[in-house]
Write a protein that holds these residues in place. Structure first.
Motif, PDB file in Angstrom:
ATOM      1  N   ALA A 191       0.827  -1.209   0.000  1.00  0.00           N
ATOM      2  CA  ALA A 191       0.000   0.000   0.000  1.00  0.00           C
ATOM      3  C   ALA A 191       0.866   1.267   0.000  1.00  0.00           C
ATOM      4  CB  ALA A 191      -0.927  -0.003   1.212  1.00  0.00           C
ATOM      5  N   LEU A 192       1.978   1.253   0.756  1.00  0.00           N
ATOM      6  CA  LEU A 192       2.873   2.412   0.781  1.00  0.00           C
ATOM      7  C   LEU A 192       3.528   2.629  -0.581  1.00  0.00           C
ATOM      8  CD1 LEU A 192       4.595   1.928   4.272  1.00  0.00           C
ATOM      9  CD2 LEU A 192       2.876   3.625   3.638  1.00  0.00           C
ATOM     10  N   LEU A 193       3.968   1.538  -1.222  1.00  0.00           N
ATOM     11  CA  LEU A 193       4.565   1.659  -2.545  1.00  0.00           C
ATOM     12  C   LEU A 193       3.528   2.094  -3.576  1.00  0.00           C
ATOM     13  CD1 LEU A 193       6.973  -1.408  -2.622  1.00  0.00           C
ATOM     14  CD2 LEU A 193       7.604   1.008  -2.689  1.00  0.00           C
ATOM     15  N   LEU A 194       2.289   1.644  -3.398  1.00  0.00           N
ATOM     16  CA  LEU A 194       1.209   2.073  -4.286  1.00  0.00           C
ATOM     17  C   LEU A 194       1.009   3.583  -4.188  1.00  0.00           C
ATOM     18  CD1 LEU A 194      -1.230   1.542  -6.134  1.00  0.00           C
ATOM     19  CD2 LEU A 194      -2.565   0.976  -4.100  1.00  0.00           C
ATOM     20  N   ALA A 195       0.986   4.107  -2.960  1.00  0.00           N
ATOM     21  CA  ALA A 195       0.836   5.552  -2.777  1.00  0.00           C
ATOM     22  C   ALA A 195       2.025   6.298  -3.382  1.00  0.00           C
ATOM     23  CB  ALA A 195       0.705   5.878  -1.288  1.00  0.00           C
ATOM     24  N   GLY A 196       3.237   5.760  -3.184  1.00  0.00           N
ATOM     25  CA  GLY A 196       4.417   6.395  -3.764  1.00  0.00           C
ATOM     26  C   GLY A 196       4.380   6.388  -5.280  1.00  0.00           C
ATOM     27  N   ALA A 197       3.896   5.288  -5.882  1.00  0.00           N
ATOM     28  CA  ALA A 197       3.797   5.206  -7.342  1.00  0.00           C
ATOM     29  C   ALA A 197       2.791   6.211  -7.883  1.00  0.00           C
ATOM     30  CB  ALA A 197       3.415   3.783  -7.763  1.00  0.00           C
ATOM     31  N   VAL A 198       1.710   6.442  -7.153  1.00  0.00           N
ATOM     32  CA  VAL A 198       0.716   7.440  -7.562  1.00  0.00           C
ATOM     33  C   VAL A 198       1.358   8.831  -7.611  1.00  0.00           C
ATOM     34  CG1 VAL A 198      -1.358   8.653  -6.812  1.00  0.00           C
ATOM     35  CG2 VAL A 198      -1.302   6.166  -6.787  1.00  0.00           C
ATOM     36  N   LEU A 199       2.090   9.183  -6.551  1.00  0.00           N
ATOM     37  CA  LEU A 199       2.733  10.494  -6.513  1.00  0.00           C
ATOM     38  C   LEU A 199       3.799  10.620  -7.601  1.00  0.00           C
ATOM     39  CD1 LEU A 199       3.101  10.921  -2.639  1.00  0.00           C
ATOM     40  CD2 LEU A 199       1.404  11.949  -4.137  1.00  0.00           C
ATOM     41  N   ALA A 200       4.546   9.533  -7.851  1.00  0.00           N
ATOM     42  CA  ALA A 200       5.557   9.563  -8.913  1.00  0.00           C
ATOM     43  C   ALA A 200       4.906   9.746 -10.278  1.00  0.00           C
ATOM     44  CB  ALA A 200       6.382   8.269  -8.884  1.00  0.00           C
ATOM     45  N   ALA A 201       3.774   9.069 -10.496  1.00  0.00           N
ATOM     46  CA  ALA A 201       3.072   9.193 -11.775  1.00  0.00           C
ATOM     47  C   ALA A 201       2.622  10.630 -12.008  1.00  0.00           C
ATOM     48  CB  ALA A 201       1.872   8.241 -11.811  1.00  0.00           C
ATOM     49  N   VAL A 217     -18.585  -2.953  -4.190  1.00  0.00           N
ATOM     50  CA  VAL A 217     -17.723  -1.982  -3.519  1.00  0.00           C
ATOM     51  C   VAL A 217     -16.263  -2.223  -3.879  1.00  0.00           C
ATOM     52  CG1 VAL A 217     -16.934  -1.155  -1.259  1.00  0.00           C
ATOM     53  CG2 VAL A 217     -19.349  -1.638  -1.636  1.00  0.00           C
ATOM     54  N   VAL A 218     -15.905  -3.488  -4.115  1.00  0.00           N
ATOM     55  CA  VAL A 218     -14.528  -3.814  -4.470  1.00  0.00           C
ATOM     56  C   VAL A 218     -14.129  -3.085  -5.752  1.00  0.00           C
ATOM     57  CG1 VAL A 218     -12.916  -5.643  -5.093  1.00  0.00           C
ATOM     58  CG2 VAL A 218     -14.641  -6.042  -3.328  1.00  0.00           C
ATOM     59  N   GLY A 219     -15.000  -3.128  -6.754  1.00  0.00           N
ATOM     60  CA  GLY A 219     -14.721  -2.449  -8.012  1.00  0.00           C
ATOM     61  C   GLY A 219     -14.583  -0.946  -7.842  1.00  0.00           C
ATOM     62  N   VAL A 220     -15.406  -0.372  -6.967  1.00  0.00           N
ATOM     63  CA  VAL A 220     -15.339   1.075  -6.726  1.00  0.00           C
ATOM     64  C   VAL A 220     -14.011   1.443  -6.078  1.00  0.00           C
ATOM     65  CG1 VAL A 220     -16.370   2.996  -5.477  1.00  0.00           C
ATOM     66  CG2 VAL A 220     -17.837   1.286  -6.548  1.00  0.00           C
ATOM     67  N   VAL A 221     -13.586   0.644  -5.091  1.00  0.00           N
ATOM     68  CA  VAL A 221     -12.326   0.927  -4.399  1.00  0.00           C
ATOM     69  C   VAL A 221     -11.149   0.834  -5.360  1.00  0.00           C
ATOM     70  CG1 VAL A 221     -10.752   0.149  -2.600  1.00  0.00           C
ATOM     71  CG2 VAL A 221     -13.200   0.208  -2.150  1.00  0.00           C
ATOM     72  N   ILE A 222     -11.134  -0.209  -6.189  1.00  0.00           N
ATOM     73  CA  ILE A 222     -10.038  -0.377  -7.140  1.00  0.00           C
ATOM     74  C   ILE A 222     -10.044   0.768  -8.162  1.00  0.00           C
ATOM     75  CG2 ILE A 222      -9.133  -1.850  -8.990  1.00  0.00           C
ATOM     76  CD1 ILE A 222     -10.005  -4.254  -7.356  1.00  0.00           C
ATOM     77  N   ALA A 223     -11.239   1.171  -8.616  1.00  0.00           N
ATOM     78  CA  ALA A 223     -11.327   2.291  -9.558  1.00  0.00           C
ATOM     79  C   ALA A 223     -10.800   3.576  -8.926  1.00  0.00           C
ATOM     80  CB  ALA A 223     -12.776   2.481 -10.013  1.00  0.00           C
ATOM     81  N   LEU A 224     -11.094   3.785  -7.649  1.00  0.00           N
ATOM     82  CA  LEU A 224     -10.582   4.966  -6.954  1.00  0.00           C
ATOM     83  C   LEU A 224      -9.056   4.944  -6.900  1.00  0.00           C
ATOM     84  CD1 LEU A 224     -13.127   5.182  -3.987  1.00  0.00           C
ATOM     85  CD2 LEU A 224     -12.832   6.888  -5.786  1.00  0.00           C
ATOM     86  N   LEU A 225      -8.486   3.769  -6.647  1.00  0.00           N
ATOM     87  CA  LEU A 225      -7.029   3.655  -6.595  1.00  0.00           C
ATOM     88  C   LEU A 225      -6.407   3.937  -7.958  1.00  0.00           C
ATOM     89  CD1 LEU A 225      -6.591   0.467  -4.367  1.00  0.00           C
ATOM     90  CD2 LEU A 225      -6.085   2.818  -3.733  1.00  0.00           C
ATOM     91  N   VAL A 226      -7.000   3.357  -8.995  1.00  0.00           N
ATOM     92  CA  VAL A 226      -6.444   3.515 -10.335  1.00  0.00           C
ATOM     93  C   VAL A 226      -6.518   4.962 -10.806  1.00  0.00           C
ATOM     94  CG1 VAL A 226      -6.795   2.871 -12.748  1.00  0.00           C
ATOM     95  CG2 VAL A 226      -6.858   1.117 -10.996  1.00  0.00           C
ATOM     96  N   LEU A 227      -7.579   5.670 -10.410  1.00  0.00           N
ATOM     97  CA  LEU A 227      -7.765   7.059 -10.856  1.00  0.00           C
ATOM     98  C   LEU A 227      -7.102   8.088  -9.935  1.00  0.00           C
ATOM     99  CD1 LEU A 227     -11.488   6.867 -12.000  1.00  0.00           C
ATOM    100  CD2 LEU A 227      -9.508   7.250 -13.459  1.00  0.00           C
TER     101      LEU A 227
END
Length: 355
Positions: A28-38, A246-256
């Motif tokens: 999850a931490l690396l995911l957040a870091g990848a979002v900021l890097a993107a 709800v799973v799809g909504v959460v994943i969509a929020l992460l991707v966007l």
């Protein structure tokens, strides 16, 4: 620059494996870091190529990878993923048209009281999103050639061709024929080319190419790590007694997330048009690229392909279109419009949790 590489390494080590609680936190931490890097590398590219090309790069890159994820899940998931494309596309439309637009307008109006943008370009983008959404998500609930809320093969092929053609026509309009319609309105804080007065010098071509590669690596990591985290999310949703949607909504929020952060940062620089380009462009790309992709994939799918929305979601979509039209037509928005869009977004999230 190191975060995308670390995120890709984590993705390679965890892909297809169950993760422990500690590993899940690290992912999850690396995911957040990848979002900021993107977001950072997308802004470098946007600074090099200018608007509206910068917004287009991020929107298309995120959507292409998102479509690849949807296709892979549908090919391996069987009948339980019959409505995955519909749920993902609808969530993307609601997140972009209400969530991202609402946050951007809120940020802009809190700083400048009135958010100003080009009604011509934004109106054309909204019209395209509305047409694509209705054609792909509403009509399947009313056609009679196939059983259930689904298209027949011929209807699906027609929808795919029209969606791709309409998206291509919009890109041509946005980048060539009427590029000026999608540039930020010049204010005392910005220039006519959409860049803030205090921006650093334009990056070199080599720097932009490096950022493009790192942007793609970061986006692959974001989508892939979101997939890795999905079992954890599914378990949490099941333990909480929430609907599977709800799973799809959460994943969509992460991707966007990359587009959301980029849009809000643009609004903080008084560049609301860039925020709207990102939001509506992402919604349009999500439909215009997903429908043709699943039309091809449907050849190998064994189960049904559910595309039509239910009554509740149709009402939300219709209300979103009506409100967005009233927001766009004046070319100016206030705190009230941002609150209305965020209220609709809250309604979407609440009804996903409590349908």
């Amino acid at each position: 620059m190191a975060v995308p590489a670390l995120a890709l390494a984590a993705l390679a080590l965890t892909w297809g494996r169950s993760v422990s609680a500690v590993t899940g936190v690290l992912v999850a931490l690396l995911l957040a870091g990848a979002v900021l890097a993107a977001v950072h590398h997308a802004e470098v590219i946007a600074h090099r190529v200018g608007e509206p090309f910068g917004s287009l790069v991020l929107a298309v890159a995120v959507t292409v990878i998102e479509v690849a994820l949807i296709v892979s899940l549908m090919l391996s998931g069987g009948e339980r993923t019959a409505s995955l494309a519909r749920d993902t596309v609808f969530a993307a439309v609601m997140i972009t048209c209400n969530g991202i637009v609402g946050l951007s307008l809120l940020t802009g109006t809190l700083r400048r009281r009135v958010a100003v943008f080009n009604a011509e370009g934004t109106g054309g983008a909204l019209a395209t999103v509305t047409t694509l959404s209705t054609l792909s998500l509403v009509l399947p609930s009313f056609t009679t050639s196939a059983r259930g809320p689904a298209f027949s093969p011929a209807q699906l092929g027609f929808a795919a061709v029209v969606s791709l053609a309409m998206y291509g026509l919009f890109v041509l309009t946005q980048t060539v024929r009427h590029r000026d319609y999608f540039l930020p309105v010049a204010t005392p804080h910005t220039r006519g080319d959409g860049r803030a007065e205090e921006h650093a010098p334009r990056p070199s071509g080599r720097t932009a190419l490096v950022s493009l590669g790192l942007l793609l690596a970061a986006l692959v990591s974001v989508v892939g790590l979101a997939k890795v985290e999905s079992p954890v999310i599914e378990l949490a949703v099941a333990n909480a007694g929430l609907p599977q949607a709800v799973v799809g909504v959460v994943i969509a929020l992460l991707v966007l997330l990359p587009e959301t952060i980029a849009a809000v940062r643009a609004a903080r620089r008084d560049q609301i048009q860039i925020s709207l380009n990102l939001a509506l462009g992402s919604a349009m790309a999500s439909i215009g690229l997903t429908i043709p992709a699943i039309a091809v994939v449907s050849i190998w799918l064994e189960g049904p392909l559910v595309l039509g929305l239910g009554g509740t979601h149709m009402v939300l979509l219709a209300l979103t279109v009506a409100v967005s039209t009233l927001t766009v037509v004046p070319g100016r928005a206030t705190l009230l419009q941002s609150g209305v869009h965020l209220g609709l977004f809250a309604a979407f999230l609440f009804l996903a949790i409590s349908p």
